[in-house]
Design a protein around this motif. Structure first.
Motif, PDB file in Angstrom:
ATOM      1  N   ASP A 245      63.678  31.286  42.572  1.00 20.46           N
ATOM      2  CA  ASP A 245      64.828  31.881  41.895  1.00 20.46           C
ATOM      3  C   ASP A 245      64.351  32.697  40.698  1.00 20.46           C
ATOM      4  O   ASP A 245      63.628  32.194  39.834  1.00 20.46           O
ATOM      5  CB  ASP A 245      65.751  30.744  41.414  1.00 20.46           C
ATOM      6  N   PRO A 246      64.709  33.982  40.615  1.00 18.72           N
ATOM      7  CA  PRO A 246      64.231  34.831  39.520  1.00 18.72           C
ATOM      8  C   PRO A 246      64.682  34.364  38.138  1.00 18.72           C
ATOM      9  O   PRO A 246      64.141  34.818  37.128  1.00 18.72           O
ATOM     10  CB  PRO A 246      64.814  36.215  39.862  1.00 18.72           C
ATOM     11  N   LEU A 247      65.665  33.466  38.083  1.00 18.49           N
ATOM     12  CA  LEU A 247      66.101  32.921  36.798  1.00 18.49           C
ATOM     13  C   LEU A 247      65.234  31.739  36.351  1.00 18.49           C
ATOM     14  O   LEU A 247      65.400  31.225  35.250  1.00 18.49           O
ATOM     15  CB  LEU A 247      67.569  32.478  36.876  1.00 18.49           C
ATOM     16  N   GLU A 248      64.315  31.313  37.217  1.00 21.29           N
ATOM     17  CA  GLU A 248      63.392  30.216  36.894  1.00 21.29           C
ATOM     18  C   GLU A 248      62.013  30.785  36.539  1.00 21.29           C
ATOM     19  O   GLU A 248      61.335  31.353  37.387  1.00 21.29           O
ATOM     20  CB  GLU A 248      63.250  29.270  38.090  1.00 21.29           C
ATOM     21  N   PRO A 249      61.583  30.632  35.266  1.00 24.51           N
ATOM     22  CA  PRO A 249      60.250  31.128  34.894  1.00 24.51           C
ATOM     23  C   PRO A 249      59.151  30.340  35.602  1.00 24.51           C
ATOM     24  O   PRO A 249      59.121  29.114  35.541  1.00 24.51           O
ATOM     25  CB  PRO A 249      60.193  30.888  33.379  1.00 24.51           C
ATOM     26  N   VAL A 250      58.277  31.059  36.306  1.00 28.23           N
ATOM     27  CA  VAL A 250      57.149  30.440  37.008  1.00 28.23           C
ATOM     28  C   VAL A 250      55.931  31.366  36.862  1.00 28.23           C
ATOM     29  O   VAL A 250      56.065  32.588  36.939  1.00 28.23           O
ATOM     30  CB  VAL A 250      57.454  30.233  38.512  1.00 28.23           C
ATOM     31  N   VAL A 251      54.776  30.761  36.668  1.00 22.86           N
ATOM     32  CA  VAL A 251      53.522  31.517  36.625  1.00 22.86           C
ATOM     33  C   VAL A 251      52.527  30.856  37.568  1.00 22.86           C
ATOM     34  O   VAL A 251      52.359  29.637  37.538  1.00 22.86           O
ATOM     35  CB  VAL A 251      52.931  31.557  35.197  1.00 22.86           C
ATOM     36  N   VAL A 252      51.901  31.656  38.428  1.00 23.33           N
ATOM     37  CA  VAL A 252      50.775  31.193  39.246  1.00 23.33           C
ATOM     38  C   VAL A 252      49.608  32.128  38.949  1.00 23.33           C
ATOM     39  O   VAL A 252      49.666  33.327  39.222  1.00 23.33           O
ATOM     40  CB  VAL A 252      51.106  31.213  40.754  1.00 23.33           C
ATOM     41  N   THR A 253      48.565  31.578  38.359  1.00 26.27           N
ATOM     42  CA  THR A 253      47.424  32.386  37.916  1.00 26.27           C
ATOM     43  C   THR A 253      46.146  31.917  38.586  1.00 26.27           C
ATOM     44  O   THR A 253      45.841  30.721  38.580  1.00 26.27           O
ATOM     45  CB  THR A 253      47.251  32.288  36.388  1.00 26.27           C
ATOM     46  N   ILE A 254      45.408  32.857  39.182  1.00 27.69           N
ATOM     47  CA  ILE A 254      44.057  32.584  39.683  1.00 27.69           C
ATOM     48  C   ILE A 254      43.093  32.934  38.557  1.00 27.69           C
ATOM     49  O   ILE A 254      42.999  34.093  38.143  1.00 27.69           O
ATOM     50  CB  ILE A 254      43.722  33.424  40.936  1.00 27.69           C
ATOM     51  N   GLY A 255      42.380  31.931  38.045  1.00 31.37           N
ATOM     52  CA  GLY A 255      41.488  32.166  36.910  1.00 31.37           C
ATOM     53  C   GLY A 255      40.064  32.477  37.310  1.00 31.37           C
ATOM     54  O   GLY A 255      39.363  33.202  36.599  1.00 31.37           O
ATOM     55  N   THR A 256      39.595  31.927  38.460  1.00 28.79           N
ATOM     56  CA  THR A 256      38.224  32.194  38.915  1.00 28.79           C
ATOM     57  C   THR A 256      38.209  32.449  40.413  1.00 28.79           C
ATOM     58  O   THR A 256      39.024  31.896  41.162  1.00 28.79           O
ATOM     59  CB  THR A 256      37.277  31.011  38.625  1.00 28.79           C
ATOM     60  N   LEU A 257      37.277  33.285  40.845  1.00 25.00           N
ATOM     61  CA  LEU A 257      37.019  33.519  42.268  1.00 25.00           C
ATOM     62  C   LEU A 257      35.517  33.696  42.412  1.00 25.00           C
ATOM     63  O   LEU A 257      34.944  34.658  41.883  1.00 25.00           O
ATOM     64  CB  LEU A 257      37.764  34.751  42.774  1.00 25.00           C
ATOM     65  N   ILE A 258      34.888  32.762  43.106  1.00 24.80           N
ATOM     66  CA  ILE A 258      33.436  32.799  43.290  1.00 24.80           C
ATOM     67  C   ILE A 258      33.135  32.930  44.775  1.00 24.80           C
ATOM     68  O   ILE A 258      33.607  32.134  45.593  1.00 24.80           O
ATOM     69  CB  ILE A 258      32.776  31.523  42.741  1.00 24.80           C
ATOM     70  N   SER A 259      32.369  33.958  45.118  1.00 18.62           N
ATOM     71  CA  SER A 259      32.067  34.189  46.532  1.00 18.62           C
ATOM     72  C   SER A 259      30.856  35.091  46.677  1.00 18.62           C
ATOM     73  O   SER A 259      30.595  35.946  45.830  1.00 18.62           O
ATOM     74  CB  SER A 259      33.269  34.830  47.220  1.00 18.62           C
ATOM     75  N   GLY A 260      30.125  34.901  47.759  1.00 14.56           N
ATOM     76  CA  GLY A 260      29.014  35.799  48.081  1.00 14.56           C
ATOM     77  C   GLY A 260      27.709  35.426  47.420  1.00 14.56           C
ATOM     78  O   GLY A 260      27.677  34.748  46.388  1.00 14.56           O
ATOM     79  N   THR A 261      26.610  35.872  48.062  1.00  7.02           N
ATOM     80  CA  THR A 261      25.265  35.573  47.558  1.00  7.02           C
ATOM     81  C   THR A 261      24.426  36.831  47.338  1.00  7.02           C
ATOM     82  O   THR A 261      23.497  36.828  46.537  1.00  7.02           O
ATOM     83  CB  THR A 261      24.518  34.662  48.548  1.00  7.02           C
ATOM     84  N   GLN A 262      24.767  37.915  48.077  1.00  4.39           N
ATOM     85  CA  GLN A 262      23.953  39.124  47.975  1.00  4.39           C
ATOM     86  C   GLN A 262      24.774  40.331  48.398  1.00  4.39           C
ATOM     87  O   GLN A 262      25.725  40.206  49.194  1.00  4.39           O
ATOM     88  CB  GLN A 262      22.700  38.983  48.857  1.00  4.39           C
ATOM     89  N   TYR A 263      24.377  41.509  47.912  1.00  4.81           N
ATOM     90  CA  TYR A 263      25.170  42.721  48.112  1.00  4.81           C
ATOM     91  C   TYR A 263      25.330  43.114  49.577  1.00  4.81           C
ATOM     92  O   TYR A 263      26.307  43.745  49.960  1.00  4.81           O
ATOM     93  CB  TYR A 263      24.560  43.891  47.328  1.00  4.81           C
ATOM     94  N   ASN A 264      24.404  42.734  50.438  1.00  6.58           N
ATOM     95  CA  ASN A 264      24.453  43.183  51.834  1.00  6.58           C
ATOM     96  C   ASN A 264      24.710  42.040  52.814  1.00  6.58           C
ATOM     97  O   ASN A 264      24.327  42.105  53.973  1.00  6.58           O
ATOM     98  CB  ASN A 264      23.162  43.920  52.205  1.00  6.58           C
ATOM     99  N   ILE A 265      25.338  40.967  52.308  1.00  7.66           N
ATOM    100  CA  ILE A 265      25.684  39.834  53.177  1.00  7.66           C
ATOM    101  C   ILE A 265      27.176  39.579  53.098  1.00  7.66           C
ATOM    102  O   ILE A 265      27.746  39.487  52.006  1.00  7.66           O
ATOM    103  CB  ILE A 265      24.916  38.558  52.761  1.00  7.66           C
ATOM    104  N   VAL A 266      27.820  39.483  54.255  1.00 10.13           N
ATOM    105  CA  VAL A 266      29.236  39.119  54.292  1.00 10.13           C
ATOM    106  C   VAL A 266      29.366  37.648  53.868  1.00 10.13           C
ATOM    107  O   VAL A 266      28.687  36.773  54.420  1.00 10.13           O
ATOM    108  CB  VAL A 266      29.824  39.323  55.705  1.00 10.13           C
ATOM    109  N   ALA A 267      30.203  37.397  52.896  1.00 11.83           N
ATOM    110  CA  ALA A 267      30.325  36.047  52.331  1.00 11.83           C
ATOM    111  C   ALA A 267      30.860  35.067  53.368  1.00 11.83           C
ATOM    112  O   ALA A 267      31.839  35.352  54.068  1.00 11.83           O
ATOM    113  CB  ALA A 267      31.248  36.083  51.120  1.00 11.83           C
ATOM    114  N   ASP A 268      30.223  33.885  53.434  1.00  9.75           N
ATOM    115  CA  ASP A 268      30.680  32.865  54.385  1.00  9.75           C
ATOM    116  C   ASP A 268      31.646  31.862  53.751  1.00  9.75           C
ATOM    117  O   ASP A 268      32.235  31.019  54.443  1.00  9.75           O
ATOM    118  CB  ASP A 268      29.496  32.138  55.016  1.00  9.75           C
ATOM    119  N   SER A 269      31.812  31.931  52.419  1.00  8.09           N
ATOM    120  CA  SER A 269      32.744  31.024  51.749  1.00  8.09           C
ATOM    121  C   SER A 269      33.212  31.622  50.434  1.00  8.09           C
ATOM    122  O   SER A 269      32.603  32.566  49.903  1.00  8.09           O
ATOM    123  CB  SER A 269      32.080  29.656  51.492  1.00  8.09           C
ATOM    124  N   ALA A 270      34.290  31.077  49.930  1.00  6.94           N
ATOM    125  CA  ALA A 270      34.824  31.500  48.632  1.00  6.94           C
ATOM    126  C   ALA A 270      35.562  30.314  48.025  1.00  6.94           C
ATOM    127  O   ALA A 270      36.078  29.446  48.739  1.00  6.94           O
ATOM    128  CB  ALA A 270      35.763  32.691  48.781  1.00  6.94           C
TER     129      ALA A 270
END
Length: 411
Positions: A245-270
């Motif tokens: 409900d837009p009358l209910e104040p709610v916040v969902v914040t992503i503070g960290t995202l860690i993923s990948g090991t090297q520039y030329n490798i598709v990340a297998d986890s996050a």
């Protein structure tokens, strides 16, 4: 009893006017004492559950006043007792003790001497104010019809201190509880103490995404966990904008995202971490259910897997309606009706809510901002400070509210 009758009791009992003047005068008398104490605490901040020197200083002050106390399990928490002239209700007044992992960047003469630790949230002011209130209440002890308990709580910044004290029996025999937080966003001389939500819940979560790694030149051979995680971040924003409900104040914040090991490798986890906040307990229950659906289905769309770990950490602070009537009347006595603010909500959290889950109570937001005194910085900022006039206001409010509550009938 309805609120009008309760308010008339508070305003028109003749003897209360005498105590009202005493409390105002006494708070001014002890203003310099509180300023000196606040600066001592500011100079010597200690982190959560490590407040040993802080606790020792408070005990020394209570000893000087002749106020008995006991310590909590880790010897930092304190429960002090002021017995009135006759048996009656028991009210608890609470202050927190701990500082933050912040390196202070002010030019104050009394700036932190503990590098990497700072009272950047006002807990130094809370302790000084409650000790000032203790002096006031000790002076009028023979006029108090009941018992006042003083709770000095460690670990508020970790959201765990209140629960630990409840487990140790600090609320045993308590009929109601009152707390204060000084707020730099509110001008000094203003108070918010009305009924309803004051501070938000603060829940924490972790999201794990499992994909399949491969060479960055051939992404079709893998499942990109980083792309999946990015889409989850974006899709979670629709939770607030389209599912609540837009009358209910709610916040969902992503503070960290860690993923990948090297520039030329598709990340297998996050892995992501974040926080969700609101004022409504029913909305609070729905948030992880909606998140889980969005997270799992977004991952499925990319051929990945994702899991949500959700921790209901700190509940919202919601003021009791009857007790707020007493609180607003007390604030009028020490300041004026014009000092009262209405519907002031903050999406920051306070583990004072743990006490409110056990006993009725209210939480006041006391203005501490003043541009002329450079009290303009937000809480948790390395330049945070307060207008020290808030100490006298906070101590008077503690004492006046406690006295009025103990004198109120049918509560």
């Amino acid at each position: 009893m309805n609120e009008l009758n309760l308010l008339s009791i508070i305003k028109y009992r003749e003897k209360w006017g005498i105590i009202y003047m005493n409390i105002k005068e006494l708070s001014l008398k002890y203003k310099d004492y509180m300023i000196e104490l606040r600066r001592y605490f500011h100079r010597h901040p200690e982190l959560s559950f490590q407040e040993y020197a802080t606790s020792k200083k408070i005990k020394e002050e209570l000893d000087k006043m002749g106020i008995p106390y006991k310590s909590g399990d880790n010897n930092t928490a304190i429960l002090a007792t002021i017995e009135g002239f006759k048996k009656g209700k028991t009210i608890a007044l609470r202050s927190d003790l701990d500082a933050l992992k912040v390196t202070e960047c002010t030019n104050l003469e009394y700036k932190s001497e503990n590098i990497g630790s700072m009272h950047a949230c006002g807990h130094d002011a809370h302790m000084a104010s409650l000790l000032g209130a203790a002096k006031i209440l000790k002076d009028i002890q023979n006029d108090i019809p009941g018992t006042v308990k003083l709770i000095f709580q460690p670990g508020e910044e970790m959201g765990k201190g209140a629960e630990k004290l409840i487990e140790q029996g600090f609320l045993d025999g308590i009929d109601s509880i009152f707390g204060i937080h000084v707020i730099s966003d509110i001008k000094c001389g203003k108070i918010s103490i009305d009924a309803g939500p004051r501070m938000a819940s603060a829940d924490n979560f972790k999201i794990k995404v499992i994909g399949k790694g491969c060479h960055g030149a051939r992404p079709n051979q893998g499942t990109d966990a980083l792309v999946t995680a990015s889409s989850i971040v974006l899709n979670l924003q629709s939770l607030v904008s389209r599912e609540i409900d837009p009358l209910e104040p709610v916040v969902v914040t992503i503070g960290t995202l860690i993923s990948g090991t090297q520039y030329n490798i598709v990340a297998d986890s996050a892995e992501m971490t974040g926080t969700a906040r609101c004022f409504n307990n029913e909305v609070r229950k729905k948030i992880p259910e909606i998140m889980k659906r969005i997270i799992e289905n977004t991952a499925k769309a990319y051929g990945a897997e994702a899991m949500l770990e959700y921790d209901f950490a700190v509940a919202p602070v919601i003021n009791d309606s009857k007790l707020s009537v007493i609180g607003e009347a007390a604030a009028e006595k020490i300041l004026s009706k014009d000092a009262l603010l209405k519907n002031t909500k903050l999406l920051i959290s306070e583990d004072f809510s743990s006490y409110l889950a056990k006993v009725p109570g209210i939480f006041a937001l006391v203005g501490a901002g003043n541009e002329k005194k450079e009290a303009i910085y937000p809480h948790h900022n390395e330049k945070f400070t307060v207008d020290e006039d808030c100490l006298q206001i906070s101590s008077a409010l503690h004492a006046q509210y406690a006295y009025d509550y103990l004198n109120a009938n049918d509560l």
